[in-house]
Design a protein around this motif. Structure first.
Motif, PDB file in Angstrom:
ATOM      1  N   VAL A 133     126.796  -2.207  54.784  1.00 24.37           N
ATOM      2  CA  VAL A 133     126.898  -3.605  55.220  1.00 24.37           C
ATOM      3  C   VAL A 133     125.561  -4.313  55.012  1.00 24.37           C
ATOM      4  O   VAL A 133     125.510  -5.450  54.537  1.00 24.37           O
ATOM      5  CB  VAL A 133     127.357  -3.681  56.703  1.00 24.37           C
ATOM      6  CG1 VAL A 133     127.241  -5.101  57.225  1.00 24.37           C
ATOM      7  CG2 VAL A 133     128.785  -3.174  56.841  1.00 24.37           C
ATOM      8  N   ALA A 134     124.481  -3.666  55.344  1.00 28.79           N
ATOM      9  CA  ALA A 134     123.161  -4.270  55.160  1.00 28.79           C
ATOM     10  C   ALA A 134     122.869  -4.506  53.680  1.00 28.79           C
ATOM     11  O   ALA A 134     122.315  -5.547  53.297  1.00 28.79           O
ATOM     12  CB  ALA A 134     122.092  -3.379  55.790  1.00 28.79           C
ATOM     13  N   LEU A 135     123.233  -3.551  52.860  1.00 28.03           N
ATOM     14  CA  LEU A 135     123.020  -3.695  51.417  1.00 28.03           C
ATOM     15  C   LEU A 135     123.849  -4.846  50.847  1.00 28.03           C
ATOM     16  O   LEU A 135     123.354  -5.640  50.039  1.00 28.03           O
ATOM     17  CB  LEU A 135     123.360  -2.379  50.705  1.00 28.03           C
ATOM     18  CG  LEU A 135     123.091  -2.319  49.214  1.00 28.03           C
ATOM     19  CD1 LEU A 135     121.604  -2.537  48.944  1.00 28.03           C
ATOM     20  CD2 LEU A 135     123.548  -1.002  48.640  1.00 28.03           C
ATOM     21  N   MET A 136     125.084  -4.966  51.265  1.00 26.30           N
ATOM     22  CA  MET A 136     125.941  -6.054  50.801  1.00 26.30           C
ATOM     23  C   MET A 136     125.415  -7.403  51.286  1.00 26.30           C
ATOM     24  O   MET A 136     125.440  -8.392  50.544  1.00 26.30           O
ATOM     25  CB  MET A 136     127.377  -5.829  51.272  1.00 26.30           C
ATOM     26  CG  MET A 136     128.049  -4.656  50.574  1.00 26.30           C
ATOM     27  SD  MET A 136     129.670  -4.301  51.211  1.00 26.30           S
ATOM     28  CE  MET A 136     130.633  -5.557  50.444  1.00 26.30           C
ATOM     29  N   LEU A 137     124.920  -7.455  52.509  1.00 27.86           N
ATOM     30  CA  LEU A 137     124.349  -8.689  53.048  1.00 27.86           C
ATOM     31  C   LEU A 137     123.108  -9.094  52.260  1.00 27.86           C
ATOM     32  O   LEU A 137     122.936 -10.272  51.897  1.00 27.86           O
ATOM     33  CB  LEU A 137     124.006  -8.511  54.530  1.00 27.86           C
ATOM     34  CG  LEU A 137     123.422  -9.732  55.231  1.00 27.86           C
ATOM     35  CD1 LEU A 137     124.402 -10.895  55.212  1.00 27.86           C
ATOM     36  CD2 LEU A 137     123.024  -9.387  56.649  1.00 27.86           C
ATOM     37  N   ALA A 138     122.271  -8.145  51.932  1.00 26.03           N
ATOM     38  CA  ALA A 138     121.057  -8.428  51.152  1.00 26.03           C
ATOM     39  C   ALA A 138     121.423  -8.905  49.753  1.00 26.03           C
ATOM     40  O   ALA A 138     120.810  -9.852  49.223  1.00 26.03           O
ATOM     41  CB  ALA A 138     120.182  -7.185  51.085  1.00 26.03           C
ATOM     42  N   ALA A 139     122.406  -8.287  49.138  1.00 23.96           N
ATOM     43  CA  ALA A 139     122.830  -8.699  47.799  1.00 23.96           C
ATOM     44  C   ALA A 139     123.425 -10.099  47.823  1.00 23.96           C
ATOM     45  O   ALA A 139     123.164 -10.922  46.935  1.00 23.96           O
ATOM     46  CB  ALA A 139     123.830  -7.701  47.244  1.00 23.96           C
ATOM     47  N   THR A 140     124.215 -10.394  48.840  1.00 25.31           N
ATOM     48  CA  THR A 140     124.830 -11.718  48.956  1.00 25.31           C
ATOM     49  C   THR A 140     123.764 -12.791  49.148  1.00 25.31           C
ATOM     50  O   THR A 140     123.811 -13.846  48.509  1.00 25.31           O
ATOM     51  CB  THR A 140     125.817 -11.736  50.145  1.00 25.31           C
ATOM     52  OG1 THR A 140     126.791 -10.712  49.955  1.00 25.31           O
ATOM     53  CG2 THR A 140     126.516 -13.069  50.260  1.00 25.31           C
ATOM     54  N   LEU A 141     122.807 -12.533  50.012  1.00 26.62           N
ATOM     55  CA  LEU A 141     121.733 -13.506  50.224  1.00 26.62           C
ATOM     56  C   LEU A 141     120.885 -13.684  48.963  1.00 26.62           C
ATOM     57  O   LEU A 141     120.436 -14.781  48.651  1.00 26.62           O
ATOM     58  CB  LEU A 141     120.865 -13.073  51.401  1.00 26.62           C
ATOM     59  CG  LEU A 141     121.522 -13.162  52.780  1.00 26.62           C
ATOM     60  CD1 LEU A 141     120.584 -12.586  53.844  1.00 26.62           C
ATOM     61  CD2 LEU A 141     121.885 -14.591  53.102  1.00 26.62           C
ATOM     62  N   GLY A 142     120.673 -12.600  48.245  1.00 29.46           N
ATOM     63  CA  GLY A 142     119.904 -12.682  46.998  1.00 29.46           C
ATOM     64  C   GLY A 142     120.607 -13.530  45.959  1.00 29.46           C
ATOM     65  O   GLY A 142     119.991 -14.355  45.280  1.00 29.46           O
ATOM     66  N   LEU A 143     121.898 -13.364  45.835  1.00 25.87           N
ATOM     67  CA  LEU A 143     122.654 -14.170  44.876  1.00 25.87           C
ATOM     68  C   LEU A 143     122.727 -15.631  45.308  1.00 25.87           C
ATOM     69  O   LEU A 143     122.643 -16.534  44.481  1.00 25.87           O
ATOM     70  CB  LEU A 143     124.068 -13.598  44.702  1.00 25.87           C
ATOM     71  CG  LEU A 143     124.160 -12.286  43.936  1.00 25.87           C
ATOM     72  CD1 LEU A 143     125.602 -11.777  43.959  1.00 25.87           C
ATOM     73  CD2 LEU A 143     123.690 -12.463  42.508  1.00 25.87           C
TER      74      LEU A 143
END
Length: 86
Positions: free
Chosen positions: A7-17
């Motif tokens: 979940v943390a990894l997906m959140l970081a990727a979403t914010l990065g995009l």
């Protein structure tokens, strides 16, 4: 633990995009700039076409004058009657 990490990894990727994406206003401004640049290029191209047309017209006129002068030079001169030749 793995679920929290995913979940943390997906959140970081979403914010990065989301941070990398340009706003639609920026895209609209860029599109307007590109449109303006393309219009300027079209105007420059039309000016060049007009200049070329003028040069072609001048060249055709000069060629016609040259052809006329050549025709006059090629025409045999009429013999001039002199009192001695009679």
């Amino acid at each position: 633990m793995r679920n929290t990490f995913a979940v943390a990894l997906m959140l970081a990727a979403t914010l990065g995009l989301a941070a990398c994406d340009k706003k639609s206003e920026d895209k609209a401004q860029e599109a307007a700039q590109h449109t303006e640049q393309s219009q300027e290029k079209m105007n420059e191209a039309q000016d060049k076409v007009n200049d070329a047309a003028k040069e072609n017209a001048e060249a055709a006129k000069a060629q016609a004058e040259s052809n006329e002068a050549a025709a006059k030079e090629a025409a045999p001169a009429a013999p001039v009657a002199t009192p001695e030749s009679k």
